[in-house]
Design a protein around this motif. Structure first.
Motif, short mmCIF file in Angstrom:
data_model
loop_
_atom_site.label_atom_id
_atom_site.label_comp_id
_atom_site.label_asym_id
_atom_site.label_seq_id
_atom_site.Cartn_x
_atom_site.Cartn_y
_atom_site.Cartn_z
N GLY A 1 63.39 30.77 46.12
CA GLY A 1 64.79 31.17 46.31
C GLY A 1 64.95 32.61 46.75
N GLN A 2 63.83 33.29 47.04
CA GLN A 2 63.91 34.68 47.49
C GLN A 2 63.11 34.88 48.76
OE1 GLN A 2 62.83 37.71 44.74
NE2 GLN A 2 64.80 37.58 43.69
N ILE A 3 63.50 35.91 49.50
CA ILE A 3 62.71 36.30 50.65
C ILE A 3 61.91 37.54 50.25
CG2 ILE A 3 62.76 37.06 53.05
CD1 ILE A 3 65.44 35.62 53.34
N GLU B 1 68.17 35.15 62.59
CA GLU B 1 69.26 34.30 62.10
C GLU B 1 68.77 33.17 61.21
OE1 GLU B 1 72.39 32.97 64.64
OE2 GLU B 1 72.44 34.89 65.70
N PHE C 1 66.88 33.51 58.86
CA PHE C 1 66.87 34.02 57.49
C PHE C 1 68.25 34.11 56.88
CE2 PHE C 1 63.12 35.44 59.56
CZ PHE C 1 62.13 35.23 58.62
N THR C 2 69.28 33.82 57.66
CA THR C 2 70.63 33.85 57.10
C THR C 2 71.16 32.43 56.96
OG1 THR C 2 71.77 33.86 59.22
CG2 THR C 2 71.02 35.97 58.38
N SER C 3 70.29 31.45 57.15
CA SER C 3 70.77 30.07 57.18
C SER C 3 70.29 29.31 55.95
CB SER C 3 70.24 29.38 58.42
OG SER C 3 68.85 29.24 58.29
N GLN C 4 70.71 28.07 55.86
CA GLN C 4 70.28 27.26 54.71
C GLN C 4 68.80 26.94 54.78
OE1 GLN C 4 72.47 25.89 57.11
NE2 GLN C 4 72.12 23.71 57.23
N VAL D 1 66.46 28.91 54.55
CA VAL D 1 65.70 29.68 53.57
C VAL D 1 66.25 29.47 52.15
CG1 VAL D 1 65.04 31.45 55.24
CG2 VAL D 1 67.09 31.79 53.88
N GLU D 2 67.38 28.79 52.06
CA GLU D 2 67.99 28.60 50.75
C GLU D 2 67.09 27.80 49.83
OE1 GLU D 2 72.60 28.03 49.82
OE2 GLU D 2 71.94 27.19 51.72
N LEU E 1 67.79 41.63 55.13
CA LEU E 1 67.66 40.21 54.81
C LEU E 1 66.70 39.94 53.66
CD1 LEU E 1 67.52 38.82 58.44
CD2 LEU E 1 69.42 38.79 56.85
N ILE E 2 65.85 40.90 53.34
CA ILE E 2 64.82 40.59 52.35
C ILE E 2 65.29 40.95 50.94
CG2 ILE E 2 62.93 40.83 53.98
CD1 ILE E 2 62.39 43.57 52.89
#
Lengths: 229, 140, 281
Positions: free
Chosen positions: A27-29, A165, A167-170, A172-173, A190-191
């Motif tokens: 759940g994390q980057i 982008e 990394f801003t989407s589902q 990576v969720e 983003l991280i």
């Protein structure tokens, strides 16, 4: 959680990894940051079982790496590792053939998001396009963890923006994402977590928002302290 | 709400991203771009629109809920608060911060307050006059 | 289990498709050498005979009575060197491809090894799929040799006037040429020749993996191991042909088969271990 504990590796008498420990949460980057030659790629390869280590241990969701674990973790290397004679559609078919967790619908979405042509030959792709296809191959697997090695390196600005982008989407969720980079610029906002590597050792390990909140320092500020100080 | 036209935010790298998002919301509320009672985008949409990590979007919404900028009832999507007192306080908070920043930077110049007020009045009036024509009619 | 079997078949299919071009090229080359060579030899002989007949004023039938006919074997005998070249081509290409089949995945521009090693299936499938591909390669060439012999018989029928022909069966033709080593007509011979070939392939595979795991040290170790097994096998083989040997031929044969089995098992086991935890991209 990916748990790397005290891993060590020598290559031709040179200590490539001198006891690296860190964790990448689901759940994390998490970003593994370091200059060229700091050992970032070696850490990812070691996690994926692509290179043996001399000591220490690696656990993925509590399990050691094994063929079964490749159903829970995907690796996107710094190059597109598919034969150049294949066309993109053959590459997708290869993934569908061998990976039970392959998600064709998601692959479809990503192919159109990146505007990739299925009929093109893999060997003819530009570096940026190859990385986009590489991301399709990794991201379209329904896995808990995704590892990426330098996805932004040597790629034009607009491709970088498009890749960021992801990394801003589902996509990576709810996943654990571990990404290596030597230039944080593209993804600084983003991280969630940063691990700074220098000459095969972890020198800093921090939560980015916490660092900004408590010390007013950007990730680049901390990097500057470490690599120039 | 035209989510595609979501105003862009130029981020700085030293303030926590989620707080920058919260502040951005306050500005959108204070300028009327977001209206009281309006639905806010889902966490996922917000992350995509503002190009931030979904975790950060989540954290920003949590902070906004704590500050009562947005309210959530049951399972329905969150809305901008309709509480007049909160809305007023947002405006005065932003105004206070802006004035504070202004004062800090001019204090170094050691200018008398009367001169500043006069200057502000003059500039402010001119800015309005310049802004008005372009608002309604088409550009020449 | 079933999914692994399907994965193995798909991997083998992929490997076969990757060398398809090389195999077809090689087949064409070999056919060209063997059939073209035969055709040329035949034409030379026929023109010699024709001039002989012209000089003596005999008919073809009379010529046959005096000199016996012109057999395919005789023609192939003259072609021996050429056939040898064709067979050598096959052996060299197969041997080289036995190593290339691994190294192309590591050193190719694509580093396909990354992908292959990360498949969610036991890595030993890679070993087996490449082995299956090599065997397909070898048996395709084997089958092709039979087709070529058939082609040579056809050519013989077309080119040689019936008055000069000496008819023989297909099997007889194969059996009486030097090709017999590569196209064994008896089962035990077949098993021994191809068993030896298989073990050599396994030894080369494992040597490649040793090199990929331990680089130069691995390469030297692998080569030493392969050479030892190979020398032992050749020595036993030679012993079986030598009448004055210390052991009886059947004992030597048993020993030979024993050594084959042990080498195969050792190579497979080592390959399995290396793929599981030692190879490096």
């Amino acid at each position: 959680m990916i748990e790397v504990s005290d891993i060590r590796k020598k290559y031709r008498r040179k200590q490539v990894l001198g006891g690296v420990s860190f964790q990448a949460q689901k759940g994390q980057i998490t970003s593994l940051i370091g200059l060229n030659g700091a050992g970032k790629s070696t850490v990812l390869k070691a996690i994926m079982g692509l290179t043996p280590i001399d000591g220490g241990s690696i656990r993925i969701g509590g399990q050691a790496i094994s063929p079964a674990a490749y159903n829970t973790i995907a690796f996107i290397p710094d190059r597109l590792t598919m034969p150049g004679s294949m066309r993109l559609r053959d590459g997708l078919q290869f993934m569908a053939d061998f990976y039970p967790r392959w998600n064709p619908a998601r692959a479809e979405d990503l192919m159109s998001f990146f505007r990739l042509e299925r009929g093109e030959k893999i060997g003819r792709l530009s570096k940026g396009t190859a990385m986009k296809f590489n991301l399709v191959l990794g991201m379209a697997q329904d896995v808990d963890y995704v590892l990426m090695d330098e996805p932004f390196s040597g790629i034009d600005l607009f491709s970088r923006e498009l890749i960021a982008e992801v990394f801003t989407s589902q996509l990576v969720e709810d996943r654990g994402v571990l990404i290596t980079t030597h230039e944080i610029g593209d993804i600084e906002h983003l991280i969630d977590h940063a691990v700074l590597l220098d000459q095969g050792r972890v020198v800093r390990d921090f939560d980015c928002e916490q660092m900004r909140e408590e010390h007013g320092k950007s990730v680049i500020d901390v990097m500057r302290e470490v690599y120039r100080g | 709400m035209g989510i595609d036209e979501w105003p862009e935010l130029a981020m700085n790298s030293r303030d926590p991203v989620y707080l920058q998002v919260v502040r951005h919301f306050k500005e959108l509320i204070a300028t009327g771009w977001l209206e009281a009672g309006q639905h806010v985008p889902s966490r996922r949409e917000l992350a995509a629109r503002m190009k931030i990590n979904p975790n950060t979007a989540q954290k920003a919404y949590k902070e906004m809920e704590e500050q009562q900028l947005i309210v959530t009832e049951g399972n329905s999507p969150s809305r901008i608060t309709s509480d007049a007192a909160t809305l007023r306080s947002i405006r005065s908070e932003l105004l206070g911060e802006a004035v504070q920043a202004f004062v800090e930077s001019v204090r170094r110049l050691d200018a008398p307050v009367e001169e500043l007020v006069e200057l502000v009045r003059e500039k402010y009036g001119r800015g309005e006059a310049a802004a008005e024509p372009s608002e309604g009619g088409p550009l020449p | 289990m079933k999914t692994n079997l399907i994965a193995l078949l798909k991997l083998a299919d992929l490997e076969i498709r990757r060398f398809r071009g090389i195999l077809l090229g090689l087949m064409a080359l070999v056919a060209l050498i063997q059939l073209g060579g035969l055709s040329m030899v035949t034409r030379t002989r026929l023109s010699q005979i024709e001039s002989q007949i012209e000089r003596s004023g005999m008919t073809l039938a009379e010529f046959k009575l005096q000199n016996s006919g012109l057999s395919l074997l005789e023609l192939l005998g003259e072609l021996d060197g050429v056939t040898g070249v064709a067979i050598a081509c096959c052996i060299v290409v197969v041997a080289a491809y036995t190593l290339i089949i691994w190294y192309r995945d590591w050193f190719g521009r694509a580093s396909f090894a990354y992908r292959l090693l990360m498949l969610p299936h036991p890595r030993f499938l890679l070993y087996l799929s490449k082995l299956a591909a090599i065997l397909t390669f070898v048996f395709s060439l084997f089958a092709w040799q039979i087709v070529i012999v058939a082609g040579q018989m056809l050519l013989y029928h077309v080119q040689i006037p019936h008055q000069l022909r000496i008819e023989r069966t297909f099997i007889d033709t194969i059996r009486s040429t030097d090709l017999v080593i590569f196209i064994p007509v008896r089962l035990t011979e077949f098993l021994l020749v191809y068993g030896l070939g298989l073990v050599i392939v396994l030894l080369l595979f494992t040597t490649a993996l040793l090199e990929r795991s331990y680089r130069l040290k691995g390469l030297l170790g692998g080569l030493a191991l392969s050479a030892a097994a190979f020398v032992l096998l050749v020595w036993l083989w030679a012993g079986a042909e030598d009448r004055g040997s210390f052991l009886y031929p059947t004992e030597l044969l048993a020993l030979f088969i024993g050594v084959l089995l042990v080498s195969a098992a050792a190579a497979l086991w080592l390959g399995w271990r290396l793929l599981r935890g030692k190879v490096s991209v």
